[in-house]
Enzyme design. Structure first.
Site, PDB file in Angstrom:
ATOM      1  N   GLY A  77       0.802  -1.215   0.000  1.00 52.10           N
ATOM      2  CA  GLY A  77       0.000   0.000   0.000  1.00 52.10           C
ATOM      3  C   GLY A  77       0.838   1.270   0.000  1.00 52.10           C
ATOM      4  CG  HIS A  78      -1.280   5.003   0.370  1.00 56.28           C
ATOM      5  ND1 HIS A  78      -2.300   5.876   0.108  1.00 56.28           N
ATOM      6  CD2 HIS A  78      -1.589   4.440   1.560  1.00 56.28           C
ATOM      7  CE1 HIS A  78      -3.167   5.857   1.096  1.00 56.28           C
ATOM      8  NE2 HIS A  78      -2.756   4.991   1.984  1.00 56.28           N
ATOM      9  CG  ASN A  79       2.077   7.187   2.368  1.00 56.32           C
ATOM     10  OD1 ASN A  79       2.590   7.807   1.448  1.00 56.32           O
ATOM     11  ND2 ASN A  79       0.867   7.457   2.833  1.00 56.32           N
TER      12      ASN A  79
END
Length: 211
Positions: free
Chosen positions: A103-105
């Site tokens: 996922g993001h980050n």
């Protein structure tokens, strides 16, 4: 670069990188040297970010990028999202199996081994040399210490200190999980003994009342 590969804006590919067919580098993707991207990967797509409103959900713009280190291998049909503001990072030497979703980050450290169907939710930080077995699920905003191992199908919702072996859902240290499993298997026998004891007590009480 194989056939049908799409390389989006502001992307950078260093020397000795092999990208197989049908991969998409959506935007702001950096791949360092000696890395291998297998068929059908989607790198740098939008993270799953929405803000609730009265009329539904408002999409949160994803402005970051994706940085992939040296000697990284990403398996077929895996997806790695770009960051919301900062970059998503896959550390040098890490290996991702097929059908992995990052996922993001998320920050994945160096020399990590992530097996098939693992999902890591946004903003989690994975230390160096972490191993995740197949179908591990990691919640968002967690920290997984270096040199830790997550056994297959572990469901992680808590931070993990360095050098821990976690397993089960909810995840716990391996020794505790094994003891819990043993106790669970003993439950039918314990229930049978409780039922037998309850029957004896009932008969004694009935006999006492008759007298």
């Amino acid at each position: 670069i194989g056939p049908n590969v799409v390389i989006g804006p502001n992307s950078k590919i260093e020397d000795k990188v092999l990208i197989h067919a049908n991969c998409s580098l959506v935007k702001n993707v950096s791949i360092s040297c000696n890395s291998l991207i297998h068929h059908g990967c989607v790198l740098g797509s939008d993270g799953f970010g929405f803000a609730p409103t009265k009329n539904g959900y408002l999409k949160i713009e994803q402005l970051g990028g994706l940085k992939i280190g040296k000697n990284v291998e990403i398996g077929a049909n895996s997806c790695v999202d770009k960051g919301t503001i900062k970059n998503t990072v896959i550390g040098s030497g890490s290996k991702l199996d097929n059908l992995v979703h990052i996922g993001h980050n998320v920050i994945v450290g160096k020399n990590c081994l992530i097996c098939g169907q693992v999902g890591i939710a946004g903003s989690t930080k994975v230390g160096d040399n972490v191993i995740m077995g197949g179908q591990v699920g990691v919640a968002d905003n967690l920290v997984i210490g270096e040199n830790s191992v997550l056994a297959g199908k572990t469901g992680l919702s808590v931070n993990v200190p360095p050098q821990r072996f976690m397993m089960g859902n909810p995840a716990m240290e391996m020794s505790k999980n094994v003891e819990s499993y043993k106790a669970l298997r003993r439950l039918p026998r314990l229930q049978k003994k409780v039922n037998e004891l309850a029957k004896v007590v009932h008969n004694l009480l009935s006999h006492s009342e008759d007298k």
